[in-house]
Design an enzyme around this catalytic site. Structure first.
Site, PDB file in Angstrom:
ATOM      1  N   ALA A 148      39.587  36.146  29.753  1.00 55.85           N
ATOM      2  CA  ALA A 148      38.493  35.258  29.332  1.00 55.85           C
ATOM      3  C   ALA A 148      37.177  35.709  29.961  1.00 55.85           C
ATOM      4  O   ALA A 148      36.129  35.736  29.305  1.00 55.85           O
ATOM      5  CB  ALA A 148      38.806  33.815  29.719  1.00 55.85           C
ATOM      6  N   ASN A 206      29.586  46.113  38.139  1.00 54.08           N
ATOM      7  CA  ASN A 206      30.932  46.672  38.141  1.00 54.08           C
ATOM      8  C   ASN A 206      31.944  45.842  38.932  1.00 54.08           C
ATOM      9  O   ASN A 206      33.133  45.857  38.611  1.00 54.08           O
ATOM     10  CB  ASN A 206      30.869  48.099  38.711  1.00 54.08           C
ATOM     11  CG  ASN A 206      32.231  48.625  39.102  1.00 54.08           C
ATOM     12  OD1 ASN A 206      33.032  49.007  38.247  1.00 54.08           O
ATOM     13  ND2 ASN A 206      32.526  48.626  40.407  1.00 54.08           N
ATOM     14  N   SER A 236      36.442  45.304  30.197  1.00 58.28           N
ATOM     15  CA  SER A 236      37.823  45.814  30.231  1.00 58.28           C
ATOM     16  C   SER A 236      38.369  45.836  28.808  1.00 58.28           C
ATOM     17  O   SER A 236      37.890  45.099  27.940  1.00 58.28           O
ATOM     18  CB  SER A 236      38.682  44.870  31.078  1.00 58.28           C
ATOM     19  OG  SER A 236      40.066  45.115  30.872  1.00 58.28           O
ATOM     20  N   TYR A 251      41.206  36.640  33.750  1.00 59.04           N
ATOM     21  CA  TYR A 251      40.598  37.972  33.647  1.00 59.04           C
ATOM     22  C   TYR A 251      40.185  38.256  32.199  1.00 59.04           C
ATOM     23  O   TYR A 251      39.062  38.702  31.942  1.00 59.04           O
ATOM     24  CB  TYR A 251      41.601  39.003  34.151  1.00 59.04           C
ATOM     25  CG  TYR A 251      41.061  40.416  34.250  1.00 59.04           C
ATOM     26  CD1 TYR A 251      40.240  40.805  35.305  1.00 59.04           C
ATOM     27  CD2 TYR A 251      41.412  41.379  33.299  1.00 59.04           C
ATOM     28  CE1 TYR A 251      39.762  42.109  35.406  1.00 59.04           C
ATOM     29  CE2 TYR A 251      40.944  42.687  33.393  1.00 59.04           C
ATOM     30  CZ  TYR A 251      40.115  43.052  34.446  1.00 59.04           C
ATOM     31  OH  TYR A 251      39.658  44.346  34.540  1.00 59.04           O
TER      32      TYR A 251
HETATM   33  N1  LIG Z   1      41.215  49.886  37.223  1.00 61.44           N
HETATM   34  C1  LIG Z   1      41.376  49.510  35.940  1.00 61.44           C
HETATM   35  O1  LIG Z   1      42.392  49.808  35.287  1.00 61.44           O
HETATM   36  C2  LIG Z   1      40.286  48.723  35.253  1.00 61.44           C
HETATM   37  C3  LIG Z   1      40.399  48.533  33.873  1.00 61.44           C
HETATM   38  C4  LIG Z   1      39.423  47.816  33.206  1.00 61.44           C
HETATM   39  C5  LIG Z   1      38.350  47.296  33.900  1.00 61.44           C
HETATM   40  N2  LIG Z   1      38.262  47.487  35.242  1.00 61.44           N
HETATM   41  C6  LIG Z   1      37.120  46.897  35.927  1.00 61.44           C
HETATM   42  O2  LIG Z   1      36.433  47.891  36.643  1.00 61.44           O
HETATM   43  C7  LIG Z   1      35.765  47.283  37.740  1.00 61.44           C
HETATM   44  C8  LIG Z   1      36.090  48.058  39.007  1.00 61.44           C
HETATM   45  O3  LIG Z   1      37.481  47.959  39.256  1.00 61.44           O
HETATM   46  P1  LIG Z   1      38.307  49.065  40.072  1.00 61.44           P
HETATM   47  O4  LIG Z   1      39.560  49.290  39.336  1.00 61.44           O
HETATM   48  O5  LIG Z   1      37.434  50.189  40.409  1.00 61.44           O
HETATM   49  O6  LIG Z   1      38.661  48.209  41.383  1.00 61.44           O
HETATM   50  P2  LIG Z   1      38.605  48.566  42.931  1.00 61.44           P
HETATM   51  O7  LIG Z   1      39.380  47.483  43.599  1.00 61.44           O
HETATM   52  O8  LIG Z   1      38.982  49.986  43.198  1.00 61.44           O
HETATM   53  O9  LIG Z   1      37.066  48.408  43.280  1.00 61.44           O
HETATM   54  C9  LIG Z   1      36.425  47.161  43.189  1.00 61.44           C
HETATM   55  C10 LIG Z   1      35.306  47.116  44.219  1.00 61.44           C
HETATM   56  O10 LIG Z   1      34.663  45.856  44.083  1.00 61.44           O
HETATM   57  C11 LIG Z   1      34.473  45.291  45.373  1.00 61.44           C
HETATM   58  N3  LIG Z   1      34.404  43.838  45.288  1.00 61.44           N
HETATM   59  C12 LIG Z   1      35.416  42.946  45.147  1.00 61.44           C
HETATM   60  N4  LIG Z   1      34.948  41.703  45.153  1.00 61.44           N
HETATM   61  C13 LIG Z   1      33.602  41.801  45.279  1.00 61.44           C
HETATM   62  C14 LIG Z   1      32.554  40.853  45.346  1.00 61.44           C
HETATM   63  N5  LIG Z   1      32.800  39.535  45.308  1.00 61.44           N
HETATM   64  N6  LIG Z   1      31.285  41.296  45.451  1.00 61.44           N
HETATM   65  C15 LIG Z   1      31.027  42.627  45.518  1.00 61.44           C
HETATM   66  N7  LIG Z   1      31.977  43.575  45.492  1.00 61.44           N
HETATM   67  C16 LIG Z   1      33.245  43.157  45.364  1.00 61.44           C
HETATM   68  C17 LIG Z   1      35.667  45.769  46.177  1.00 61.44           C
HETATM   69  O11 LIG Z   1      35.434  45.709  47.584  1.00 61.44           O
HETATM   70  C18 LIG Z   1      35.827  47.208  45.664  1.00 61.44           C
HETATM   71  O12 LIG Z   1      35.038  48.108  46.410  1.00 61.44           O
HETATM   72  C19 LIG Z   1      36.192  45.822  37.764  1.00 61.44           C
HETATM   73  O13 LIG Z   1      35.229  45.029  37.119  1.00 61.44           O
HETATM   74  C20 LIG Z   1      37.471  45.854  36.961  1.00 61.44           C
HETATM   75  O14 LIG Z   1      37.766  44.609  36.368  1.00 61.44           O
HETATM   76  C21 LIG Z   1      39.207  48.189  35.932  1.00 61.44           C
END
Ligand SMILES: NC(=O)c1ccc[n+]([C@@H]2O[C@H](COP(=O)([O-])OP(=O)(O)OC[C@H]3O[C@@H](n4cnc5c(N)ncnc54)[C@H](O)[C@@H]3O)[C@@H](O)[C@H]2O)c1
Length: 258
Positions: free
Chosen positions: A152, A87, A137, A150
């Site tokens: 890609a 994730n 995503s 992102y």
């Molecule tokens: N929020 C959105 O709209 C959305 C949409 C599509 C996809 N996503 C994807 O969902 C996933 C989670 O995103 P989110 O929105 O919950 O973000 P978020 O920032 O709330 O949570 C991300 C978590 O990942 C951790 N993190 C960051 N870099 C890291 C690393 N190198 N190693 C381990 N942990 C790490 C952060 O500390 C954080 O706890 C991501 O892959 C994101 O691309 C999010």
């Protein structure tokens, strides 16, 4: 007691947003969770809320040693891992002609190589018949100006899922992609500070709204459980129908506020 009773789930980026919601949901469904993240504070919060249901470990998914260590720690603590959720991820903004190579590499490392490493070390220890979920995503299939790295990386995650499903299928291990649309988390706070972006997303999504993290977690729960026993190599959009439209015009929106 729920449909993940007795299972152990390894989740990266579990300290916040979607990862944390998945951890909470899996625990509510009866699982124990091995949570990896770079935020010690976020991991401590998980531990104080869920006690022994969760084992936490600092883990940067871009570092192979960290990911190998997370998987080994999970096995040492709970003896087996049945579910893996790759994730951890984050976005960045910058037009291709202006994006520093270091920033491109940072996002590819985090969003694509991080998933590869989680598949590599999670896939090596996961029990036969287990379930792996990669969080991609909407941007894996819908381009956005200013989000080349992102988009890609997330498209790469979708293909990586299919390859992993082929390689692990003989052990009964299922590998699927979840592709969220816009979800309100720390990662999207920058977007939420520009109302026109949110309005545009809502207009393009057939449901006319963005999501909360628990709406992604419920789909993850389904894919982790035996309820989805014949699903593998699937790309599951959880985007409120956003894939029917086009992504908000970020350069236009940002130019209006600067
Ligand atoms: N929020 C959105 O709209 C959305 C949409 C599509 C996809 N996503 C994807 O969902 C996933 C989670 O995103 P989110 O929105 O919950 O973000 P978020 O920032 O709330 O949570 C991300 C978590 O990942 C951790 N993190 C960051 N870099 C890291 C690393 N190198 N190693 C381990 N942990 C790490 C952060 O500390 C954080 O706890 C991501 O892959 C994101 O691309 C999010």
């Amino acid at each position: 007691m729920g449909n993940l009773n007795g299972k152990v789930a390894l989740i990266t980026g579990a300290a916040s947003g979607i990862g944390r919601a998945i951890a909470e949901r899996f625990i509510a469904d009866g699982a124990q969770v091995v949570a990896g993240d770079i935020s010690q504070e976020g991991l401590d919060n998980l531990r104080s809320e869920f006690g022994d249901r969760v084992a936490t470990c600092l883990c940067d998914v871009t570092q192979e040693e960290d990911v190998a260590n997370l998987a080994a720690y999970g096995i040492r603590t709970f003896e087996h891992i049945d579910i893996v959720v790759a994730n951890a991820g984050a976005g960045t903004y910058g037009l291709i002609t202006e994006l520093p190579l270091t920033e491109w590499k940072r996002i590819i490392d985090l969003c694509l190589t991080g998933v590869f490493l989680t598949l590599k070390h999670g896939g090596a220890v996961i029990s036969d018949g287990g379930s792996i979920i990669n969080i991609a995503s909407l941007n894996a299939i819908q381009p956005s100006q200013g989000m080349s790295a992102y988009c890609a990386a997330k498209a790469g995650v979708s293909m990586l899922t299919q390859v992993a499903a082929m390689e692990l299928g003989s052990r009964g291990v299922r590998v699927n992609t979840i592709a969220p649309g816009l979800v309100e988390t720390n990662a999207t706070s920058g977007m939420f500070s520009v109302p026109v972006i949110i309005e545009e997303f809502k207009e393009n999504a057939t449901l006319g709204r963005f999501a909360q993290p628990n709406e992604i977690a419920s789909v993850a729960s389904f894919l982790a459980s035996d309820e989805s026993s014949y699903m593998s190599a699937s790309f599951v959009s959880v985007d409120g129908g956003g894939n029917t439209g086009r992504y908000p015009n970020l350069p236009k929106a940002f130019s209006q506020i600067s």
